[in-house]
Design a protein around this motif. Structure first.
Motif, PDB file in Angstrom:
ATOM      1  N   ALA A 287       0.690  -1.356  -0.158  1.00 18.11           N
ATOM      2  CA  ALA A 287       0.226   0.079  -0.149  1.00 18.11           C
ATOM      3  C   ALA A 287       0.873   1.325  -0.084  1.00 18.11           C
ATOM      4  O   ALA A 287       1.361   1.763   1.029  1.00 18.11           O
TER       5      ALA A 287
ATOM      6  N   LYS B 112       0.334   4.230  -0.036  1.00 16.67           N
ATOM      7  CA  LYS B 112      -0.001   5.378   0.624  1.00 16.67           C
ATOM      8  C   LYS B 112       0.604   5.245   2.155  1.00 16.67           C
ATOM      9  O   LYS B 112       1.003   6.583   2.586  1.00 16.67           O
TER      10      LYS B 112
ATOM     11  N   ASP C 191      -0.872  -1.477  -4.170  1.00 17.06           N
ATOM     12  CA  ASP C 191      -2.086  -0.903  -4.086  1.00 17.06           C
ATOM     13  C   ASP C 191      -2.062   0.483  -4.238  1.00 17.06           C
ATOM     14  O   ASP C 191      -1.207   1.277  -3.115  1.00 17.06           O
TER      15      ASP C 191
ATOM     16  N   ARG D 162     -15.217  -3.323  -4.346  1.00 21.40           N
ATOM     17  CA  ARG D 162     -15.014  -3.551  -2.848  1.00 21.40           C
ATOM     18  C   ARG D 162     -16.091  -3.780  -2.072  1.00 21.40           C
ATOM     19  O   ARG D 162     -17.121  -2.935  -2.125  1.00 21.40           O
TER      20      ARG D 162
ATOM     21  N   ILE E 295      -9.379   5.273  11.663  1.00 20.06           N
ATOM     22  CA  ILE E 295      -9.088   4.402  10.502  1.00 20.06           C
ATOM     23  C   ILE E 295      -9.662   2.975  10.518  1.00 20.06           C
ATOM     24  O   ILE E 295      -9.185   2.067   9.862  1.00 20.06           O
TER      25      ILE E 295
ATOM     26  N   HIS F  95     -11.374  -4.595   2.747  1.00 17.05           N
ATOM     27  CA  HIS F  95     -10.357  -4.202   3.627  1.00 17.05           C
ATOM     28  C   HIS F  95     -11.351  -3.505   4.660  1.00 17.05           C
ATOM     29  O   HIS F  95     -12.181  -2.565   4.649  1.00 17.05           O
TER      30      HIS F  95
ATOM     31  N   ALA G  44      -7.445  -0.340   9.680  1.00 12.90           N
ATOM     32  CA  ALA G  44      -5.811  -0.328   9.842  1.00 12.90           C
ATOM     33  C   ALA G  44      -5.671  -0.768  11.471  1.00 12.90           C
ATOM     34  O   ALA G  44      -6.362  -0.573  12.403  1.00 12.90           O
ATOM     35  N   GLN G  45      -4.304  -0.899  11.450  1.00 13.00           N
ATOM     36  CA  GLN G  45      -3.756  -1.310  12.829  1.00 13.00           C
ATOM     37  C   GLN G  45      -4.592  -2.497  13.495  1.00 13.00           C
ATOM     38  O   GLN G  45      -4.995  -2.320  14.714  1.00 13.00           O
TER      39      GLN G  45
ATOM     40  N   GLY H  89      -5.547  -4.641   3.441  1.00 17.76           N
ATOM     41  CA  GLY H  89      -4.295  -4.530   4.469  1.00 17.76           C
ATOM     42  C   GLY H  89      -4.703  -4.319   5.839  1.00 17.76           C
ATOM     43  O   GLY H  89      -5.542  -4.963   6.273  1.00 17.76           O
ATOM     44  N   GLY H  90      -4.078  -3.954   6.802  1.00 15.61           N
ATOM     45  CA  GLY H  90      -4.333  -3.490   7.966  1.00 15.61           C
ATOM     46  C   GLY H  90      -3.875  -4.373   9.193  1.00 15.61           C
ATOM     47  O   GLY H  90      -3.949  -4.101  10.232  1.00 15.61           O
TER      48      GLY H  90
ATOM     49  N   ARG I 199       1.370  -0.644   6.576  1.00 16.59           N
ATOM     50  CA  ARG I 199       2.131  -0.393   7.938  1.00 16.59           C
ATOM     51  C   ARG I 199       2.812  -1.604   8.313  1.00 16.59           C
ATOM     52  O   ARG I 199       3.871  -1.327   8.593  1.00 16.59           O
TER      53      ARG I 199
ATOM     54  N   TYR J 248      -4.244  11.100  15.630  1.00 15.07           N
ATOM     55  CA  TYR J 248      -4.966   9.852  16.288  1.00 15.07           C
ATOM     56  C   TYR J 248      -4.400   9.501  17.755  1.00 15.07           C
ATOM     57  O   TYR J 248      -4.505   8.494  18.020  1.00 15.07           O
TER      58      TYR J 248
ATOM     59  N   TYR K 251       2.686   5.934   7.356  1.00 15.91           N
ATOM     60  CA  TYR K 251       2.161   7.239   7.096  1.00 15.91           C
ATOM     61  C   TYR K 251       2.656   8.318   8.194  1.00 15.91           C
ATOM     62  O   TYR K 251       2.432   9.222   9.001  1.00 15.91           O
TER      63      TYR K 251
HETATM   64  N1  LLP Z   1      -5.860  -1.189   1.758  1.00 21.16           N
HETATM   65  C1  LLP Z   1      -6.958  -0.267   1.678  1.00 21.16           C
HETATM   66  C2  LLP Z   1      -8.028  -0.379   0.902  1.00 21.16           C
HETATM   67  C3  LLP Z   1      -6.518   0.715   2.406  1.00 21.16           C
HETATM   68  O1  LLP Z   1      -7.566   1.886   2.636  1.00 21.16           O
HETATM   69  C4  LLP Z   1      -5.555   0.829   3.392  1.00 21.16           C
HETATM   70  C5  LLP Z   1      -5.146   1.805   4.286  1.00 21.16           C
HETATM   71  C6  LLP Z   1      -4.466  -0.243   3.246  1.00 21.16           C
HETATM   72  C7  LLP Z   1      -4.967  -1.173   2.393  1.00 21.16           C
HETATM   73  C8  LLP Z   1      -3.264  -0.303   4.003  1.00 21.16           C
HETATM   74  O2  LLP Z   1      -3.424  -0.484   5.392  1.00 21.16           O
HETATM   75  P1  LLP Z   1      -2.214  -0.766   6.374  1.00 21.16           P
HETATM   76  O3  LLP Z   1      -1.782  -2.114   6.086  1.00 21.16           O
HETATM   77  O4  LLP Z   1      -1.313   0.057   6.162  1.00 21.16           O
HETATM   78  O5  LLP Z   1      -3.009  -0.767   7.749  1.00 21.16           O
HETATM   79  N2  LLP Z   1      -3.128   7.262   8.309  1.00 21.16           N
HETATM   80  C9  LLP Z   1      -3.391   6.256   9.210  1.00 21.16           C
HETATM   81  C10 LLP Z   1      -3.728   4.938   8.340  1.00 21.16           C
HETATM   82  C11 LLP Z   1      -4.697   5.067   7.144  1.00 21.16           C
HETATM   83  C12 LLP Z   1      -5.168   3.801   6.489  1.00 21.16           C
HETATM   84  C13 LLP Z   1      -5.651   4.269   5.203  1.00 21.16           C
HETATM   85  N3  LLP Z   1      -6.079   3.082   4.368  1.00 21.16           N
HETATM   86  C14 LLP Z   1      -2.459   5.893  10.368  1.00 21.16           C
HETATM   87  O6  LLP Z   1      -1.224   6.767  10.158  1.00 21.16           O
HETATM   88  O7  LLP Z   1      -2.639   4.948  11.175  1.00 21.16           O
END
Ligand code: LLP
Length: 434
Positions: free
Chosen positions: A58, A60, A79, A149, A162, A199, A202-203, A237-238, A291, A331, A387
């Motif tokens: 991801a 982002k 992603d 989705r 989140i 999805h 997160a976390q 993810g998450g 993450r 957060y 992030y």
């Molecule tokens: N897939 C989708 C559709 C998502 O919306 C996200 C995260 C991920 C995957 C990746 O999630 P991860 O594995 O990183 O948890 N800025 C916030 C987190 C926002 C997450 C947004 N979407 C933070 O700093 O905790």
């Protein structure tokens, strides 16, 4: 879990002394460990080795070109959530042919770019979006591969800002509406139904909500495979990480020291819980971790400006601020803060660790127990790889921080600190004010 260790008294990233990085490139600076990212990637891939797996990082979470290139070299796809992120992957010298494009408001220009770049699939969040994709694909004379989705309405038990998989969140198509959405998609001339996606947030630190969601959407995936011949199921993810680091407590491993029922998800536990649900589907499985892959692989180096002894509290004023790392302000996120030079003979200090920005929210930690440090000493905010830099802003006209990538004993500046001239480059004084 990561490659940040004290060697002697000095904190190192792999074999590199972080104080040397701070002196060379200044602060605030993000530093990443290539080995930690590779280990995380390989460990996750291993945990789901029983299925046809594709890990889509991801972007982002961290879209620095060098980081994207490192994951591409490891075999990852991506992603992606904007035209900008697609262009970043291409600029990093990788391609998006295995990658997915998500997001609830993709513009026509972004859809066009994704189609022209050969994206593997679009993750569609609504029927109006589906119609738009059909339209753009028709204009280009191609068929657009899509997955819808599905919002399984599962509570991920994570921070409200989140969580994404509840029916009141803006994401996805409700489970009940999914069959009709697929029927509509299958009828569209320029759409090719390729997969299904979910999805939940997160976390995540427990497997139960994920299992519930994968069971629910997995049943739908099996039907869609029969009905439309879909190829893949993306489970999002998450996966959560440990933000309370063993470096601060002195424990051999913070994770192992936790009571069993409070330990966050490990990739092994994640794989063991999900494999029995995923294997029978006979579909390609996509993961979208952000993450988990980069969070613990990065730190933010900062320099102590002053120790201000207030009437009620001590304030340790550092040169990093909420514009560099917004997570604590946004957060209430916990980030461990450790000195680059550890000295156990020094006194303890309890202080709020704050940045120089003119807001009370510009605070990285409240009443944190630290080793006493003085002006000019360096500290590291841990677990800043995800992030962190991507959410940095120029608030208070502070340039975006620099970034350094470490691999073994090698390290390079991979993003230069933003200069004042770069910050004002797009601005001008209008004629009517001259
Ligand atoms: N897939 C989708 C559709 C998502 O919306 C996200 C995260 C991920 C995957 C990746 O999630 P991860 O594995 O990183 O948890 N800025 C916030 C987190 C926002 C997450 C947004 N979407 C933070 O700093 O905790």
């Amino acid at each position: 879990m990561h490659h940040f260790r004290y060697a002697g008294s000095n904190l190192h990233c792999e074999s590199v002394d972080l104080a040397e990085v701070a002196r060379l490139y200044g602060t605030p600076t993000y530093v990443y460990s290539a080995a930690t990212m590779a280990d995380n990637y390989n460990r996750l891939a291993q945990s789901l080795a029983g299925v046809d797996l594709r890990i889509c990082f991801a972007a982002k979470a961290n879209s620095t070109l060098a980081v994207l290139r490192h994951f591409a070299n490891l075999g990852a796809a991506f992603d992606l959530v904007s035209g900008g992120e697609i262009r970043r992957v291409l600029a990093a010298g990788a391609d998006v042919r295995g990658s997915v494009f998500a997001g609830i408001g993709k513009t026509e220009a972004e859809l066009e770019l994704a189609l022209q770049s050969g994206i593997y699939s679009f993750h569609v969040e609504s029927e109006p979006e589906l119609a738009r994709i059909n339209h753009v694909a028709g204009r280009l004379g191609v068929k657009a591969p899509v997955a819808i989705r599905v919002n399984p309405d599962v509570d991920a038990h994570t921070h409200a800002k989140i969580t994404t998989g509840k029916s009141y969140n803006k994401f996805g198509v409700p489970l009940k509406a999914a069959p009709a959405a697929y029927e509509a998609a299958a009828k569209m001339k320029n759409i090719q139904v390729r997969g299904v996606q979910m999805h939940i947030g997160a976390q995540l630190t427990a497997a139960a909500p994920l299992i519930e969601a994968v069971e629910t959407v997995g049943a739908l995936a099996a039907e869609l495979k029969t009905q439309y011949g879909i190829q893949y199921f993306s489970i999002g993810g998450g996966i959560g990480i440990v933000y309370r680091d063993a470096l601060a407590s002195g424990a051999a491993s913070w994770w192992e020291a936790q009571p069993a029922d409070q330990r966050p998800l490990t990739p092994e536990a994640y794989g063991a819980a999900l494999l029995p649900l995923l294997q029978p589907l006979g579909l390609k499985i996509l993961l979208e971790p952000g993450r988990y892959l980069v969070g613990n692989a990065g730190v933010l180096l900062t320099r102590v400006e002053h120790l201000k002894r207030g009437a009620a509290k001590n304030f340790l004023v550092v040169d990093a601020a909420m514009n560099d790392l917004i997570r604590p302000a946004m957060y209430d996120a916990y980030h461990e803060i450790v000195p680059l030079h550890r000295d156990t003979t020094r006194r303890a200090l309890v202080a709020d660790v704050v940045g120089p920005i003119c807001e009370s929210g510009d605070c990285f930690a409240h009443d944190r127990q630290l080793q006493e440090v003085g002006e000019g000493e360096f500290m590291a905010l841990m677990s800043g790889g995800a992030y962190g830099r991507v959410m940095a802003s120029r608030y208070n006209t502070r340039g975006l921080p620099a970034e350094v990538l470490v691999q073994g004993s090698a390290f390079e500046l991979v993003t230069a600190r933003e200069t004042f001239e770069q910050m004002i480059a797009g601005e001008k004084i209008p004629a009517f004010l001259k």
